[in-house]
Design a protein around this motif. Sequence first.
Motif, PDB file in Angstrom:
ATOM      1  N   UNK A 154       0.814  -1.217   0.000  1.00  0.00           N
ATOM      2  CA  UNK A 154       0.000   0.000   0.000  1.00  0.00           C
ATOM      3  C   UNK A 154       0.850   1.270   0.000  1.00  0.00           C
ATOM      4  N   UNK A 155       1.979   1.187   0.690  1.00  0.00           N
ATOM      5  CA  UNK A 155       2.770   2.389   0.896  1.00  0.00           C
ATOM      6  C   UNK A 155       4.219   1.997   1.153  1.00  0.00           C
ATOM      7  N   UNK A 156       5.161   2.843   0.755  1.00  0.00           N
ATOM      8  CA  UNK A 156       6.574   2.587   1.031  1.00  0.00           C
ATOM      9  C   UNK A 156       7.299   3.915   1.223  1.00  0.00           C
ATOM     10  N   UNK A 157       8.079   3.996   2.293  1.00  0.00           N
ATOM     11  CA  UNK A 157       8.848   5.219   2.547  1.00  0.00           C
ATOM     12  C   UNK A 157      10.290   4.858   2.865  1.00  0.00           C
ATOM     13  N   UNK A 158      11.220   5.646   2.340  1.00  0.00           N
ATOM     14  CA  UNK A 158      12.626   5.480   2.665  1.00  0.00           C
ATOM     15  C   UNK A 158      13.171   6.778   3.248  1.00  0.00           C
ATOM     16  N   UNK A 159      13.999   6.623   4.278  1.00  0.00           N
ATOM     17  CA  UNK A 159      14.784   7.749   4.777  1.00  0.00           C
ATOM     18  C   UNK A 159      16.236   7.389   4.575  1.00  0.00           C
ATOM     19  N   UNK A 160      16.978   8.296   3.928  1.00  0.00           N
ATOM     20  CA  UNK A 160      18.381   8.021   3.615  1.00  0.00           C
ATOM     21  C   UNK A 160      19.275   8.801   4.577  1.00  0.00           C
ATOM     22  N   UNK A 161      20.042   8.066   5.384  1.00  0.00           N
ATOM     23  CA  UNK A 161      20.885   8.730   6.378  1.00  0.00           C
ATOM     24  C   UNK A 161      22.320   8.885   5.888  1.00  0.00           C
ATOM     25  N   UNK A 162      22.827   7.863   5.206  1.00  0.00           N
ATOM     26  CA  UNK A 162      24.200   7.869   4.674  1.00  0.00           C
ATOM     27  C   UNK A 162      24.186   7.171   3.318  1.00  0.00           C
ATOM     28  N   UNK A 163      25.171   7.493   2.449  1.00  0.00           N
ATOM     29  CA  UNK A 163      25.200   6.850   1.129  1.00  0.00           C
ATOM     30  C   UNK A 163      25.421   5.336   1.229  1.00  0.00           C
ATOM     31  N   UNK A 164      24.873   4.597   0.269  1.00  0.00           N
ATOM     32  CA  UNK A 164      25.117   3.153   0.157  1.00  0.00           C
ATOM     33  C   UNK A 164      25.812   2.919  -1.185  1.00  0.00           C
ATOM     34  N   UNK A 165      27.006   2.304  -1.119  1.00  0.00           N
ATOM     35  CA  UNK A 165      27.819   2.123  -2.325  1.00  0.00           C
ATOM     36  C   UNK A 165      28.201   0.661  -2.503  1.00  0.00           C
ATOM     37  N   UNK A 166      28.537   0.310  -3.758  1.00  0.00           N
ATOM     38  CA  UNK A 166      29.021  -1.046  -4.037  1.00  0.00           C
ATOM     39  C   UNK A 166      30.214  -1.320  -3.126  1.00  0.00           C
TER      40      UNK A 166
END
Lengths: 139, 164
Positions: free
Chosen positions: B95-107
Amino acid sequence: MLKVSEIKVGDTYSEILVKDLKRTQIVQYAGASGDYNPLHTDEIFTTKVAGYPSVFAHGMLTMGMTGKMVTNYVGDGTLKKYGVRFTSQVWPGDTLSSIATITDIREENGENIVELEIETTNQDGIAVITGSATARISS
Amino acid sequence: MAIDKFLIEASHIMMFARSIGDDNPIYYDQDYKSDSGCEGIIAPPTFAQSSAQFDPDYFLRPKTGGEGWFGSGKEPTGLKPSSGGGGGAAAGLHAEQRFEYHLPVKAGDILTATSKPGNTWEKESKRAGKLKFSESVTEYRNQNGDLVITATGVGVQTERPVDS
């Protein structure tokens, strides 16, 4: 990357996300995400057992495609928040467009921040995703 | 859901980006530098969803061994309606999806993920009968123990298939 000096509240940015969505792309998303719910890829199960007119896209595929429009606008690696509601299903054959509208520009803890309202609609003008995003921008 | 090792791999990012139709080089070219100053290969905004690949108990992945693959073979079969799912909320449709980004995610990063149930609520709908909503909050941390993403999924269990 967006610059404070070049934008104002009410500005919009839009992209066509996909034309005539193919079942193959839904299969591709199932493989990449790991979500093999048969409602997305198994036409026979979905129509004969689950009672839907056909398979339909993962909500997260539409959120992912919409995210492409958002990052193309605000810049890579600048998102602080991104959230959506799935308001209607997306079917094979759908053509989706997505629009972001700037709702706020502010300074917060020494960072320049932009708020966006997001809507993705199908070929009939029905919203399939509504949501919002927050991103860092440069001065 | 608990995931001990969610390996952030360049080829997985490339495949994921392709599946959402995003050909941005930041998702496959190690040497690309974007206007915003990003370099190296980064994870797209919704990539955390693919942590399901690393969840040993993920129920929407066909199993090896006894239970085997689900879905139609000779006969139309699939998951039981009660076990359908979305968004890690393990309940019907997403029904719903939320993301909060605190720090970068890298390979090259190695994340862990832990989920806890959030709120639940009910609503009547004309298109699908009684709707039961349930929230699931997942925290992703990197190899340094730092919180990188908070993901909140809302699943909805419907009384009958949604009218289109």
